[in-house]
Design an enzyme around this catalytic site. Structure first.
Site, PDB file in Angstrom:
ATOM      1  N   GLY A 246       0.820  -1.203   0.000  1.00  0.00           N
ATOM      2  CA  GLY A 246       0.000   0.000   0.000  1.00  0.00           C
ATOM      3  C   GLY A 246       0.851   1.248   0.000  1.00  0.00           C
ATOM      4  O   GLY A 246       1.740   1.428  -0.829  1.00  0.00           O
ATOM      5  N   ASP A 247       0.582   2.134   0.965  1.00  0.00           N
ATOM      6  CA  ASP A 247       1.329   3.399   1.053  1.00  0.00           C
ATOM      7  C   ASP A 247       2.231   3.430   2.283  1.00  0.00           C
ATOM      8  O   ASP A 247       2.568   4.490   2.795  1.00  0.00           O
ATOM      9  CB  ASP A 247       0.364   4.588   1.085  1.00  0.00           C
ATOM     10  CG  ASP A 247      -0.617   4.509   2.265  1.00  0.00           C
ATOM     11  OD1 ASP A 247      -0.682   3.448   2.912  1.00  0.00           O
ATOM     12  OD2 ASP A 247      -1.300   5.509   2.529  1.00  0.00           O
ATOM     13  N   GLU A 248       2.652   2.254   2.748  1.00  0.00           N
ATOM     14  CA  GLU A 248       3.494   2.165   3.944  1.00  0.00           C
ATOM     15  C   GLU A 248       4.946   1.869   3.556  1.00  0.00           C
ATOM     16  O   GLU A 248       5.223   0.922   2.818  1.00  0.00           O
ATOM     17  CB  GLU A 248       2.985   1.070   4.884  1.00  0.00           C
ATOM     18  CG  GLU A 248       1.615   1.383   5.477  1.00  0.00           C
ATOM     19  CD  GLU A 248       1.136   0.300   6.416  1.00  0.00           C
ATOM     20  OE1 GLU A 248       0.271   0.590   7.270  1.00  0.00           O
ATOM     21  OE2 GLU A 248       1.619  -0.846   6.301  1.00  0.00           O
TER      22      GLU A 248
END
Length: 341
Positions: A246-248
């Site tokens: 994801g956006d991690e």
């Protein structure tokens, strides 16, 4: 039939008659025909095959190298004759690998698929696999080796790609969770030996889902790729940057000063540098258009002091610090420096 004849002369040297022999050579003729046919088949097979045939003398020097049309460079066969493999500078083996190869030859053993790295044109690394068997004469005396070789570069490159994909994020090329957790455990082990600290950062992009919903996944993917480039550019080459999914994103910095105050200054400087790297707008429009996007992120940071802590526990602390930063208004930094984990 094979005929042999000669003149028979008298005392004055005049030719009186001819005499000779006639020999039936059907078996010998057939054997020669069979030999020529066998050589023709071998030559045709060599030309059509991607493998090549080689022979060494008793000193390990090339005396023959027949290569196919899809094998190594055609001129290479002349270049290697009279030389041993150890004398060829393009073969890139370590000292231990050379020792293993020579030991096989010294023991006169048959070997299979011994792989050698070769420096090819334009510094491309090639891989050759060779198999060979010793040659003995009729008296049982060792006279050399013969064998085949083949180019296994494509297989090696495919295997390397598979290994890379197993430990790296496909979209960004960064380390994935599996590789990052392994590096984190290695860092903890190193801390136990050296007494140094480490710094673990956990970064989450703010409002990333909204970007995907408004602009589409292509824009989101472009942002993730550019964030990965900026994060990589603001840390040391020995540090590990990973995308967990994801956006991690996570960053691991090893060998940080074990003095608490100096460790805090170093951590604060590194965290500020990460946030500054993301401060400038991103262009997500690609070649067709320009789409400026201001990205904010929440950053949780943990100073790792305890080498006995588990990697999972360290990640949970960093994740909690990140959510603390997000809860403080997003776009901020939260440094967990008090816990002795």
């Amino acid at each position: 039939m094979r005929e042999h004849a000669h003149q028979v002369c008298d005392a004055q040297g005049r030719v009186c008659y001819f005499e000779g022999t006639v020999q039936e050579i059907t078996d010998e003729y057939q054997r020669q025909r069979d030999l020529h046919a066998s050589e023709s088949r071998f030559r045709a097979m060599t030309e059509l095959s991607s493998d090549w045939y080689w022979e060494l003398d008793a000193m390990g020097r090339f005396v023959r190298l027949d290569i196919g049309s899809r094998g190594i460079n055609p001129g290479a066969s002349e270049e290697v004759l009279g030389k041993s493999r150890q004398q060829l500078p393009q073969i890139d083996l370590s000292a231990s690998q050379w020792a293993t190869y020579q030991a096989i030859l010294d023991r006169r053993e048959t070997f299979y698929d011994f792989e050698m790295a070769i420096q090819g044109d334009n510094n491309r690394l090639l891989w050759h696999a060779i198999s060979g068997a010793p040659i003995f004469d009729s008296a049982g005396v060792f006279v050399g080796y013969r064998g085949i070789g083949r180019d296994v570069t494509r297989r090696r490159e495919s295997e390397e790609l598979i290994r890379h994909m197993a430990f790296h994020d496909v979209l960004t090329g960064l380390a994935n969770r599996r590789l990052f957790m392994d590096r984190l455990q290695q860092a903890l082990n190193s801390m136990a030996r050296t007494g140094s600290y480490a710094v673990l950062m956990f970064l989450d992009l703010d409002s990333f889902k909204s970007l995907n919903d408004r602009q589409g996944h292509a824009a989101g993917d472009s942002l993730l790729q550019q964030v990965a480039q900026r994060l990589t550019g603001c840390v040391r080459s020995v540090d590990t940057v990973a995308r967990l999914g994801g956006d991690e994103f996570t960053i691991l910095m090893e060998n940080v000063d074990a003095d608490d105050q100096r460790a805090m200054r170093h951590t604060r400087t590194a965290a500020d540098k990460v946030m500054q790297a993301l401060a400038n707008d991103f262009d997500l429009g690609g070649e067709a258009a320009t789409l400026r996007y201001a990205c904010s992120a929440s950053l949780g940071v943990v100073i790792l002091r305890n080498p006995l802590a588990s990697a999972d526990a360290c990640m949970k602390r960093a994740d909690a610090a990140m959510y603390q930063a997000k809860g403080n208004g997003r776009g901020g930094i939260c440094i967990d420096a008090d816990a002795r984990g």
